[in-house]
Each structure stands twice: as C-alpha cells, then as structure tokens.
Write an enzyme that holds these catalytic residues in place. Structure first.
Site, mmCIF file in Angstrom:
data_model
loop_
_atom_site.group_PDB
_atom_site.id
_atom_site.type_symbol
_atom_site.label_atom_id
_atom_site.label_comp_id
_atom_site.label_asym_id
_atom_site.label_seq_id
_atom_site.Cartn_x
_atom_site.Cartn_y
_atom_site.Cartn_z
ATOM 1 N N HIS A 199 0.854 -1.203 0.000
ATOM 2 C CA HIS A 199 0.000 0.000 0.000
ATOM 3 C C HIS A 199 0.881 1.242 0.000
ATOM 4 C CE1 HIS A 199 0.274 1.356 4.259
ATOM 5 N NE2 HIS A 199 0.384 0.081 4.556
ATOM 6 N N ASP B 34 6.380 1.077 6.300
ATOM 7 C CA ASP B 34 4.936 0.800 6.261
ATOM 8 C C ASP B 34 4.283 1.797 5.338
ATOM 9 O OD1 ASP B 34 2.334 0.045 6.766
ATOM 10 O OD2 ASP B 34 2.306 0.724 8.840
ATOM 11 N N GLU C 280 -4.751 2.408 2.648
ATOM 12 C CA GLU C 280 -4.852 1.259 3.553
ATOM 13 C C GLU C 280 -5.007 1.725 4.990
ATOM 14 O OE1 GLU C 280 -3.106 -1.779 6.433
ATOM 15 O OE2 GLU C 280 -2.570 0.299 6.061
ATOM 16 N N GLU C 281 -4.303 2.819 5.344
ATOM 17 C CA GLU C 281 -4.174 3.194 6.758
ATOM 18 C C GLU C 281 -5.490 3.616 7.392
ATOM 19 O OE1 GLU C 281 -1.750 2.535 8.517
ATOM 20 O OE2 GLU C 281 0.109 2.636 7.383
#
Lengths: 326, 326
Positions: free
Chosen positions: A267, A279, A313-314
């Site tokens: 992502h 991330d 995504e987050e």
C-alpha cells in the site's frame, strides 16, 4: 488414509522437484540481479526523501503516485495506470497537550487518525488515569467531565491497540470530555505514535490522542501521589470531503495466459507524521522491483504479472475495495 | 619472587575472608532493606517529574537541590548543606533548522551545549556533507561559505563524539559558516541528541548543532544525488554570566574516625532537554539511598560516610573542582 496421504506427499514432492529443476536457473538469475542492483533502495530513498508523508487525500501522496507511474512507464511496464479511488481525508491540523497542574509541561502528543477536534481554543480538564478497561468500569463514577488516560502497558500490538481504536467511545460512554492513550509500542524515545481510531455511533464523539509512553507513565505516577492532574488539550483535526487518490497498476503481459494475473503489491499511502519507508514504502518498492527485474532480464512469464500499489490502507481501506470492484 | 607473591595472595585472601565474615550480616541487612523499600524509585520519579531538566544555572536545578537538602534533613543526615559553586550558564533559546532545497522540510535538531547563536534571523547556506575528518580535509576547497554536515556513522561514543566536541572549529578553519553533526548514538527515532562542544581559541566560532541520524542520512542521500542542499539554521543560544549553583552534601558522622570520609555520589545537573533520570539522577539517588538505608537501619559506621551530589558535570566540571578546593 495413511496410504493416500503418503502417495499425495510423494506426488507433491516430485511435482515440487520438477518445478524446482525447471526454474532454478531463472530464479538464480533474478536473485543475483537483485543482489547487485541498488535501484530499489535508491527509489525508496528518493520517494521518501522527496515526497514526504503520504496520507490519503494529500498532495504528497498524489505526487509520489505520479512519480511512480512515470517511472513504471520508463521501466517498460505495460498497462501502467492510476485507477481513481475516492478516499476519506483526515487533516491533523495544529495540536498540543499541556500539563497545567501539578506543574506546567508541554506533552509530546499525536492526535489519533479520525479523531474530532477539541472545541475551538482547546479544552481544560482534570485527568483520571486508568490502566485497563476494568479500571475504567470500576471507577466510572469519577469519569464525567474528565479526560480519561488509558495508561495500558504494551503486551502485543493486536491486544493493546484496542485502547487506541476503541478508547474514545469507551470513555465517552461514562461522560469523559476527551481521552488519551499511552502510545502503542514496546519502547519509546519520548516518541508519540499515531494510527487509526473509530467512534461508536451511539456515543458522543470526543477528541482522542496519544501521549508518549514516558509522559503517560509520568501522569500515572502523579496520579498515584494523589496530586490533581489538569491538562489542556487543543486539537484542530477534521474530516473533510473525500478526495481522489489512485491505485497504481503496472504489469508484464502474460505470453500464454494473459488473462490469468499474478498480483504483487503493497500500500502506497502512509500516516502523515513519517515517510512510511517501512509501512509500506518498502513493500511497494520490493513488489515493483520484483516485476522490474523480470522485465529487465527479458523473461517472458506465461501469466500476466501485475504490480498493484493500493491507496488508503491506513485509514479507510478504500484502495483495496476499489481494486476488488474494478 | 613467586613465593612472595603466593604469601601476599594468601594474606590478602585471609584478610578478605575476615572482613567478609565480619560484615556479611550487616550487608545482608542493607541489601534486604533496599529490596523491599521503594523510597529511591519514588524520589527519582518525584524529582524528575516535578523539577524537570536540571541544566547548570537553571532555576529547575536549584529547586531540585533545595528539595534534596530538605529531604536529607528529614532523613536525619548530619552536616546537610549546599556548597556554593559558580557555574557557566548556557541558554539554548529558540532554535530550528529548515531544509529549503531541494524541497522544504523542518529538520529535528538540537544546538550543542556551548554553541554560539547564528546571526539574528538565522543564516542560509549550502550544505556540504562529509563522512569523516579525512573527507573534510580533502574537500576543504569546497567548504568556504557553506554549512558542513559531519555525517559520521556511529562506532563508539568515545570515538564518534569527537565530531560533536571538535567539529565546529575543524569546519570553521576552512571557512564554514556553521557546522552540523549526525547525532551521536547507535540508533534513533528521529531523536536529536545534545551534549557539550568546545571551540578552539585560534579559529572563528561558528554555530554547531546536531541533526537526527535520519535527517543526516537523508541529506547525505541528497548529496549523493548531486542535488544542491540549502539549509536555514536559526539559533539563539548564548552564554550568560556565571550563576550560583550548589554541591549537595549530607553525611553520617563516623563514630571512631570522623575525619576519615568515605564519599559516595553522582552529579545532580543534567542537560536541558531531558530529566536526567539516568544521567545522573539514578546515580545521585542510589548514592543518597545507600547512606539513608545505613542511617535508617541504625548502623554506626566507624568512618564518616558522605553523600555528595556534584553540580555542573555536563558543561564545565565546576562542581567537582569546587569540592576539591573546598
């Protein structure tokens, strides 16, 4: 039953062996190329350095996405495109937490993703420190009008993150005016940690933020000394209308089964207070690089190999849903 | 020679044995008391929480010292007193470092203890990144008018700290207008690290500050991409006239040899951006507690045991010199 199992294992073993011998040379070619090529690391560094945090709805994220699309084109990928996705857009704004009593101290803090703002000018309230859900319930009569601090010691991310995700509504249910958590993580350098939170529909929304482990433990010590704790919390966070973002797609067309698609990806969005190098910048770049190396080595896969870098995504998961429904 | 050695070892061994058997009971009493008593931890927590950073010359430090003196009195220590020491007083003031080119980014930074300020309004200059002293020397013709960033990878504190202590004058010698270091330490959470630095007398003084490991490495990557780096550095640090601080002394008078003094202690000052819980709050409180436990257990040492908490270890060493010359 035993015999069938043994036969199955033998079959799968010999099938595995034949795949292995067929692809060992190609695999080694890819591996040795990847070990002598710094494209991936350099791209990750360039992306993180140049575009900065990539929160959904931000210009930064779209700048990074546009750069990737251009680079994928120059890599010779096919069907390179950004698929439009409407993403929830949360903007942190200015924020602060100040201990006013028993002494004055600026507290390092981060509002949690999705939190509402405080009233304009901030709110000032006494803090009640609880270590877990049970203590919140057993002392619920002390909560009205106060800020609840969940000083929950870290056990595992999956377990402790519940205070971040659900703490606000749990505190608001008993009349809290705001809620704070001890940052979720095993250690700290006075570093607050953000992430997503959510509200229950049936409870008043209250502002929700993370303090550092150090400051949460300090407030807990003050609480244990029976000193009254007063904190001023000032947050300007807000949700605005959805904005357009994009899932990034690029592929090598399959030579025999082009409609059978092997997808690799990560992502591309991140939180707003870091560069998302791990991330999930690293995951994105590694997926992209895997496809690029196959391309550069002139390998012709039978099936289509597609790299997808999902957006959002987050805080919303709209990228993966958009891809599913594409 | 061998025989003499053996006799000496035997003598020292039996002497050691007799001390051991004589004091084993007393030692165990002290140890078991210390393991069941939280006074030390609670005092360290209270001191760090309540008074905050304890930089030499600050009101915080004197507040902490005054609290300790009062507590030592209530512990029943004798000759409790603060011995006046004039300490150098460095005040950080507001400070910032902003990357202006190739893109804009606020850099986490800390001015180094003893640094001068930038000109009012800050200074803006191109940055040259070097990895070590040798690279500075070999590229010295590029230095005039620039900010030198020492991006020295951490090896050991003793070795790498040289860039912090001596970097400013080394850069200024070649005409740099300011110098930056990569924070000294093995890891980082985007956390800059401060500490003392010094200037040579024969070289122009220039401002000297630490960036985080992450930002220093980022600037190094940008440098490797041959992009021009421009940073604005704004520091208001200044040395003011010496101020009064105090060495803290408290003791148990010896019952037989009161003029023979066993000293235990630590340094009570800290840097201005942390609470000095470990460096050296813990050392101070442990020393103090050792004496307090002996006192509380009603033990009567033959010699005087004195706890000394020296001031101004971090940036001047005036506390220990003051004690020596007392």
């Amino acid at each position: 039953m035993k015999i069938i199992l043994i036969v199955a294992v033998m079959l799968s073993h010999s099938f595995g062996e034949s795949i292995k011998s067929k692809y060992v040379e190609t695999s080694l070619k890819i591996i040795s190329k990847s070990l002598t090529d710094s494209t991936a690391y350099n791209r990750l560094g360039y992306m993180c350095d140049t575009f900065g945090p990539r929160l959904s709805g931000s210009k930064n994220l779209e700048n990074a996405i546009n750069w990737i699309l251009k680079e994928m084109e120059s890599d010779g990928f096919e069907n390179v495109r950004g698929e439009k996705v409407a993403v929830p857009t949360w903007i942190r704004g200015k924020e602060s937490a100040t201990l006013l009593s028993p002494f004055k101290k600026e507290l390092s803090m981060l509002g949690l993703g999705g939190s509402i703002a405080t009233p304009r000018g901030g709110l000032k309230a006494e803090v009640i420190v609880v270590n877990d859900w049970d203590e919140l319930e057993s002392r619920s009569n002390e909560v009205p009008g106060k800020i609840v601090l969940f000083n929950a010691p870290f056990t595992s991310y999956g377990e402790t993150v519940a205070y971040r995700y659900s703490g606000a509504s749990a505190a608001a249910k008993h009349g809290a005016v705001a809620s704070l958590i001890r940052s979720i993580g095993p250690w700290s350098m006075n570093t607050p940690h953000t992430g997503v939170m959510a509200y229950r529909d049936d409870v008043q929304k209250i502002p929700h933020a993370a303090l550092t482990m150090e400051d949460a433990m300090m407030l807990s010590r003050i609480h244990d000394r029976n000193d009254k704790i007063i904190v001023k919390l000032d947050m300007n966070a807000r949700m605005v209308a959805d904005r357009w973002s994009h899932n990034v797609l690029g592929e090598i067309k399959g030579s025999i089964y082009p409609d059978e698609v092997v997808v690799v990806g990560g992502h591309i969005d991140s939180w707003d207070v870091g560069q998302g190098a791990q991330d999930d910048g690293g995951g994105c770049i590694a997926s992209w690089e895997a496809v690029r190396l196959i391309q550069e080595l002139g390998l012709k896969p039978k099936r289509t190999i597609r790299c997808v870098l999902w957006t959002n995504e987050e805080n919303g998961g709209k990228g993966n849903k958009g891809y599913r429904d594409m």
